[in-house]
Design a protein around this motif. Sequence first.
Motif, PDB file in Angstrom:
ATOM      1  N   UNK A  13     -28.280  24.499  -4.130  1.00  0.00           N
ATOM      2  CA  UNK A  13     -28.044  24.442  -2.690  1.00  0.00           C
ATOM      3  C   UNK A  13     -28.831  25.501  -1.937  1.00  0.00           C
ATOM      4  N   UNK A  14     -28.943  26.704  -2.523  1.00  0.00           N
ATOM      5  CA  UNK A  14     -29.698  27.779  -1.890  1.00  0.00           C
ATOM      6  C   UNK A  14     -31.168  27.396  -1.732  1.00  0.00           C
ATOM      7  N   UNK A  15     -31.757  26.864  -2.799  1.00  0.00           N
ATOM      8  CA  UNK A  15     -33.179  26.548  -2.736  1.00  0.00           C
ATOM      9  C   UNK A  15     -33.457  25.297  -1.911  1.00  0.00           C
ATOM     10  N   UNK A  16     -32.510  24.372  -1.856  1.00  0.00           N
ATOM     11  CA  UNK A  16     -32.678  23.216  -0.978  1.00  0.00           C
ATOM     12  C   UNK A  16     -32.597  23.642   0.485  1.00  0.00           C
ATOM     13  N   UNK A  17     -31.662  24.546   0.786  1.00  0.00           N
ATOM     14  CA  UNK A  17     -31.525  25.006   2.166  1.00  0.00           C
ATOM     15  C   UNK A  17     -32.744  25.808   2.596  1.00  0.00           C
ATOM     16  N   UNK A  18     -33.325  26.575   1.659  1.00  0.00           N
ATOM     17  CA  UNK A  18     -34.520  27.347   1.994  1.00  0.00           C
ATOM     18  C   UNK A  18     -35.715  26.445   2.233  1.00  0.00           C
ATOM     19  N   UNK A  19     -35.711  25.263   1.583  1.00  0.00           N
ATOM     20  CA  UNK A  19     -36.806  24.313   1.794  1.00  0.00           C
ATOM     21  C   UNK A  19     -36.648  23.581   3.123  1.00  0.00           C
ATOM     22  N   UNK A  20     -35.389  23.371   3.561  1.00  0.00           N
ATOM     23  CA  UNK A  20     -35.126  22.642   4.802  1.00  0.00           C
ATOM     24  C   UNK A  20     -35.288  23.541   6.010  1.00  0.00           C
ATOM     25  N   UNK A  21     -34.729  24.761   5.942  1.00  0.00           N
ATOM     26  CA  UNK A  21     -34.785  25.677   7.072  1.00  0.00           C
ATOM     27  C   UNK A  21     -35.623  26.898   6.733  1.00  0.00           C
ATOM     28  N   UNK A  22     -36.316  27.423   7.727  1.00  0.00           N
ATOM     29  CA  UNK A  22     -37.141  28.610   7.534  1.00  0.00           C
ATOM     30  C   UNK A  22     -36.440  29.880   8.007  1.00  0.00           C
ATOM     31  N   UNK A  23     -35.170  29.755   8.411  1.00  0.00           N
ATOM     32  CA  UNK A  23     -34.427  30.909   8.904  1.00  0.00           C
ATOM     33  C   UNK A  23     -34.140  31.882   7.765  1.00  0.00           C
ATOM     34  N   UNK A  24     -34.608  33.122   7.919  1.00  0.00           N
ATOM     35  CA  UNK A  24     -34.408  34.113   6.861  1.00  0.00           C
ATOM     36  C   UNK A  24     -32.935  34.458   6.702  1.00  0.00           C
ATOM     37  N   UNK A  25     -32.201  34.549   7.818  1.00  0.00           N
ATOM     38  CA  UNK A  25     -30.783  34.882   7.743  1.00  0.00           C
ATOM     39  C   UNK A  25     -29.983  33.759   7.103  1.00  0.00           C
ATOM     40  N   UNK A  26     -30.383  32.513   7.360  1.00  0.00           N
ATOM     41  CA  UNK A  26     -29.710  31.376   6.734  1.00  0.00           C
ATOM     42  C   UNK A  26     -29.903  31.398   5.230  1.00  0.00           C
ATOM     43  N   UNK A  27     -31.119  31.696   4.778  1.00  0.00           N
ATOM     44  CA  UNK A  27     -31.396  31.761   3.345  1.00  0.00           C
ATOM     45  C   UNK A  27     -30.629  32.897   2.681  1.00  0.00           C
ATOM     46  N   UNK A  28     -30.558  34.052   3.353  1.00  0.00           N
ATOM     47  CA  UNK A  28     -29.824  35.188   2.797  1.00  0.00           C
ATOM     48  C   UNK A  28     -28.335  34.888   2.704  1.00  0.00           C
ATOM     49  N   UNK A  29     -27.803  34.204   3.718  1.00  0.00           N
ATOM     50  CA  UNK A  29     -26.376  33.872   3.733  1.00  0.00           C
ATOM     51  C   UNK A  29     -26.021  32.892   2.624  1.00  0.00           C
ATOM     52  N   UNK A  30     -26.849  31.872   2.425  1.00  0.00           N
ATOM     53  CA  UNK A  30     -26.569  30.908   1.361  1.00  0.00           C
ATOM     54  C   UNK A  30     -26.718  31.534  -0.024  1.00  0.00           C
ATOM     55  N   UNK A  31     -27.543  32.561  -0.142  1.00  0.00           N
ATOM     56  CA  UNK A  31     -27.697  33.239  -1.432  1.00  0.00           C
ATOM     57  C   UNK A  31     -26.422  33.939  -1.869  1.00  0.00           C
ATOM     58  N   UNK A  32     -25.556  34.258  -0.887  1.00  0.00           N
ATOM     59  CA  UNK A  32     -24.279  34.898  -1.211  1.00  0.00           C
ATOM     60  C   UNK A  32     -23.456  34.015  -2.142  1.00  0.00           C
ATOM     61  N   UNK A  33     -23.644  32.701  -2.053  1.00  0.00           N
ATOM     62  CA  UNK A  33     -22.845  31.770  -2.842  1.00  0.00           C
ATOM     63  C   UNK A  33     -22.975  32.030  -4.336  1.00  0.00           C
ATOM     64  N   UNK A  34     -24.219  32.196  -4.822  1.00  0.00           N
ATOM     65  CA  UNK A  34     -24.375  32.360  -6.272  1.00  0.00           C
ATOM     66  C   UNK A  34     -24.518  33.817  -6.704  1.00  0.00           C
ATOM     67  N   UNK A  35     -24.830  34.719  -5.764  1.00  0.00           N
ATOM     68  CA  UNK A  35     -24.956  36.128  -6.132  1.00  0.00           C
ATOM     69  C   UNK A  35     -23.630  36.886  -6.049  1.00  0.00           C
TER      70      UNK A  35
END
Length: 322
Positions: A257-279
């Motif tokens: 989900x993190x890598x799919x969201x990073x491919x869909x959106x270029x928002x750095x804060x969005x990518x960092x927030x979704x990374x919280x899920x697995x980290x």
Amino acid sequence: MELRNVTEFSEFFLQGLSEEAELQPLIFGLFLSMYLITVLGNLLIILAVSSDSHLHTPMYFFLSNLSLVDICFTSTTIPKMLWNIQKQNRAITYEGCITQMYFFLLFAGLDNFLLTVMAYDRFVAICHPLHYMVIMNPRLCGLLVLVPWIISALHSLLQCLVLLQLSFCPELEIPHFFCELNQMIHLACSDTFLNNMVMYFGAVLLGGGPFVCILYSYSKIVSSICRMQSAQGKYKAFSTCVSHLSVVSFFYGTGVGVYLSSAVTQSSYSNATTSVMYTVLTPMLNPFIYSLRNKDIKRALKRFLGMVVIKGPVVLWLKNFT
């Protein structure tokens, strides 16, 4: 664009999850709570397994190793993030960033491998129950933990050595709350072809490879369960896999989900927030998943906590008496 060699600067700057000052106390409290729950929950699993002789089996040996890795995994990122928020300083030294990235890749790889080893353990237990103790002997169990450590350490070292060859642009802000490999490569102004190839090769080998092995193990497990005639036997076999299957689904599901969201959106804060899920969330929830559905772990935890409660007053009384 001007390049800056690593000898010309000493710091990167972590943007974190938000730059809004009013949100920093909330983020600090939330992540401190999750970190303490993660450490305490996984530490209780380790202590319960080590204190109960009935749990000195391959399955719980691998579980305690997974709990140890999860503690280390979160400890590579969260304490530094909390320190930066507390000091209101987003800086991290170049050496600190490389060190953090090394250990993050090390423990992330170990998580992958240990989940695969646990799937193999369940495969042997269900598909070859009569030979389980012969196959899963102490020597093999030790190798199944040692080899992932060696492979993960070498992979992390390779990624860091390749990264050290890069020159960086004047913009040294990392749009994340920790030094993530992909973000570091994006900051470079020199040729990153080799870095990207090594990164993708490592992702396929250490991410896709274990996942394929897990799928193969569970395909054999499902096939073996379907051939069982007893409904009680099917339920017992399936119940031994539910916790592990839940952890695998959550770990790989959030990672994808993190890598799919990073491919869909270029928002750095969005990518960092979704990374919280697995980290953060996955290591925190693992102890709850294993303890809530496992009677042996529940019993061991109650016994261990009971011993702590009883020993505390006794030790205090003895100290006062002496």
